[in-house]
Design a protein around this motif. Structure first.
Motif, PDB file in Angstrom:
ATOM      1  N   MET A  49     -29.234 -31.038  18.825  1.00 11.25           N
ATOM      2  CA  MET A  49     -28.482 -32.293  18.292  1.00 11.25           C
ATOM      3  C   MET A  49     -28.528 -32.294  16.613  1.00 11.25           C
ATOM      4  N   LEU A  51     -21.130 -40.946  11.449  1.00  8.93           N
ATOM      5  CA  LEU A  51     -22.106 -40.070  12.106  1.00  8.93           C
ATOM      6  C   LEU A  51     -22.584 -40.867  13.427  1.00  8.93           C
ATOM      7  N   ASN A  52     -22.855 -41.992  13.232  1.00  7.30           N
ATOM      8  CA  ASN A  52     -23.667 -42.990  14.129  1.00  7.30           C
ATOM      9  C   ASN A  52     -22.631 -43.028  15.298  1.00  7.30           C
ATOM     10  N   THR A 100     -20.686 -40.657  16.319  1.00  3.23           N
ATOM     11  CA  THR A 100     -20.648 -39.139  17.023  1.00  3.23           C
ATOM     12  C   THR A 100     -21.941 -39.076  17.761  1.00  3.23           C
ATOM     13  N   LEU A 101     -23.089 -39.424  17.070  1.00  7.49           N
ATOM     14  CA  LEU A 101     -24.293 -39.352  17.775  1.00  7.49           C
ATOM     15  C   LEU A 101     -24.627 -40.004  19.103  1.00  7.49           C
ATOM     16  N   THR A 156     -21.414 -31.297  11.351  1.00 10.93           N
ATOM     17  CA  THR A 156     -20.397 -32.693  11.344  1.00 10.93           C
ATOM     18  C   THR A 156     -20.343 -33.052   9.799  1.00 10.93           C
ATOM     19  N   ALA A 213     -27.482 -37.810   7.003  1.00  9.89           N
ATOM     20  CA  ALA A 213     -25.981 -38.186   6.429  1.00  9.89           C
ATOM     21  C   ALA A 213     -26.193 -39.214   5.433  1.00  9.89           C
ATOM     22  N   CYS A 258     -31.125 -37.414  11.981  1.00 15.58           N
ATOM     23  CA  CYS A 258     -29.688 -36.991  11.504  1.00 15.58           C
ATOM     24  C   CYS A 258     -29.076 -38.252  10.842  1.00 15.58           C
ATOM     25  N   LEU A 259     -29.216 -39.605  11.218  1.00 14.62           N
ATOM     26  CA  LEU A 259     -28.932 -40.452  10.302  1.00 14.62           C
ATOM     27  C   LEU A 259     -29.522 -40.527   8.887  1.00 14.62           C
ATOM     28  N   ASP A 298     -25.633 -29.893  15.538  1.00 13.13           N
ATOM     29  CA  ASP A 298     -24.318 -30.549  15.516  1.00 13.13           C
ATOM     30  C   ASP A 298     -24.094 -31.513  14.756  1.00 13.13           C
ATOM     31  N   CYS A 299     -25.051 -32.443  14.143  1.00 11.23           N
ATOM     32  CA  CYS A 299     -25.142 -33.262  13.335  1.00 11.23           C
ATOM     33  C   CYS A 299     -24.974 -32.539  11.810  1.00 11.23           C
ATOM     34  N   ARG A 352     -32.480 -38.547  16.389  1.00  9.51           N
ATOM     35  CA  ARG A 352     -31.333 -39.355  15.964  1.00  9.51           C
ATOM     36  C   ARG A 352     -31.754 -40.265  14.385  1.00  9.51           C
TER      37      ARG A 352
END
Length: 469
Positions: A256, A384-385, A387-388, A263, A368, A364-365, A259-260, A361
């Motif tokens: 995850m 991105l949110n 996508t997640l 992206t 971004a 990842c946020l 992938d983030c 999560r």
């Protein structure tokens, strides 16, 4: 304690026996011992990777320097971060030593050791592995790979303390391995209570005969009464856990993250470790990376140029600008409370059994946000949110493996609702206990399998080899 440590390390490696393990203070010590034991012939080479940890390079560099006709061959970092083809291309008949890890320490890019070990045996090269970055978190097929030497510092994924590195030596190579130190603790009979008498100095000096096996390679001094008991407990915990289960738990979480990062435009290894990954600066056109007060960063993929003094100076400027930007991202994440590391320009992110999907999560946020703030990102937090959402949903079955039992059975029979397989085993993430046949509420995972209750902290592991969930 010392003998038990050797036994558990061999169990973790899956190869050899207790006579193959030595206890040293560091991986650099262990690998220096190995390097001093290897006889190099004229024209032979040593293969290492670009950016490899110094603990498995400096001693090989010194060995090559000591033999004028020998050379240190450095495999350059590939653009797709797949090291295996480049390593294989260097493995010619004149290669004596191949010093690697299971993964690259900066970004987690995976090295196919099975393929490389086959080639090493074909050409008669010694495979010397530093498994500090992977042993305990990734499965290691020791019997399949059959390395000549393995060193592993215990403060990483064995979850112990600094100051100990365990060294494995193949039995066939052990006779040629030389001691780094001369001390009485590795002499034959030193483990006897009457050693002060039988090992006393005579007119001919102290006893000369060594203990059998790799224990004669142990570093000098008495066994540390603080470090070794801690290491023993750590090894007992790690060997009681199913390493494949650990990898299965960590893999979707680190995927995850990867992938983030992709992206957002970061460079991510195609194949990376299941427990950590290193991401590098996004590759974007220069005009799109300009923002108020930001530094223009040259593209990631630079075309090969002749290594003239001017070209080398330009490359250094490129690397410096990349590092400046990655340091901005790194510091902004630290300010948000995330524990990360920056290694050779790669932002290294790791997970383990204590990492929840919600934690990933949040990271990842935050990544971004800080990427956008640093002026190097290509996707904003809102995009991105969206996508997640589906990505986070895909890893929930691993974090919540639903269990149920069939009514009317004397002993509970468990099945996994994800795969419907009755041939599955279930382990508690908190304590690693196999609860497949448990009939009671376990104190730590809090699941009563006899009633068919569900546990959010259990992982189903197939025992028929069809997969790990």
């Amino acid at each position: 304690t010392v003998q038990r440590i050797r036994e558990l390390f061999v169990q973790l490696l899956g190869v050899g026996d207790v006579s193959c393990v030595a206890i040293t203070p560091s991986t650099s010590y262990a690998m220096t011992l190995v390097a001093k034991s290897i006889q190099m012939n004229a024209g032979q080479h040593i293969v290492v990777l670009e950016g490899q940890s110094a603990s498995n390079v400096l001693m090989w560099q010194a060995l090559a320097d000591a033999h004028r006709t020998c050379a240190l061959r450095v495999v350059p970092r590939p653009k797709n971060q797949d090291w295996t083809p480049g390593i294989l291309a260097c493995l010619e008949r004149n290669v004596r030593v191949v010093a690697l890890g299971n993964v690259h320490w900066t970004d987690g890019s995976v090295i196919d050791l099975e393929v490389i070990s086959d080639r090493c045996r074909e050409i008669g090269a010694l495979l010397c592995l530093d498994l500090t970055q992977s042993l305990g978190a990734m499965p290691f097929e020791g019997r399949r790979i059959r390395p000549a030497f393995v060193a592993c510092s215990t403060h990483k994924w064995i979850h112990s303390v600094h100051g100990v590195s365990l060294l494995y030596v193949d039995k066939d190579i052990l006779p040629m391995t030389r001691n780094m130190e001369e001390h009485d603790r590795n002499r034959l009979g030193a483990d006897r209570t009457e050693w002060d008498h039988v090992g006393a100095m005579t007119s001919k000096g102290y006893p000369r005969e060594f203990m059998p096996g790799a224990c004669r390679l142990d570093a000098g001094g008495r066994p540390n009464p603080i470090l070794l008991p801690i290491l023993l407990k750590s090894l007992e915990t790690m060997t009681s856990l199913n390493v494949r289960m650990i990898a299965a738990y960590c893999e979707p979480r680190i995927k995850m993250v990867a992938d983030c990062a992709r992206t957002l435009g970061y460079s991510v290894p195609v194949r990376h470790a299941s427990h950590f990954v290193g991401i590098r600066l996004p590759s974007r056109p220069e005009k799109d990376r300009m923002s108020a007060g930001s530094v223009a960063v040259p593209p990631m993929e630079v075309q090969p140029v002749p290594e003239t003094p001017a070209a080398l100076a330009a490359k250094k400027r490129v690397d410096h600008l990349r590092l400046v930007k990655m340091e901005d991202v790194f510091n902004l994440l630290l300010q948000r409370g995330f524990q990360l590391s920056l290694r050779c320009g790669a932002l290294r992110i790791s997970v383990f059994l204590y990492t929840k999907a919600e934690d990933v999560r949040s990271l990842c946020l935050a990544l971004a946000e800080v990427t956008h703030q640093a002026g190097v990102g290509s996707v904003g937090p809102r995009s991105l949110n969206r996508t997640l959402g589906p990505v986070a949903h895909r890893i929930r079955p691993l974090a919540s493996c639903p269990l149920y039992t069939e009514a009317g059975t004397k002993r509970p029979k468990l099945s996994c609702r994800v795969c419907r397989s009755p041939n599955a085993r279930f382990y508690c993430i908190d304590c690693s206990k196999d609860i497949t046949q448990s009939r009671d509420i376990h104190a730590l995972c809090g699941i009563d399998v006899s009633r068919g209750e569900q546990s959010k902290d259990c992982v189903c592991v197939h025992i028929q080899g069809v997969g790990v969930y």
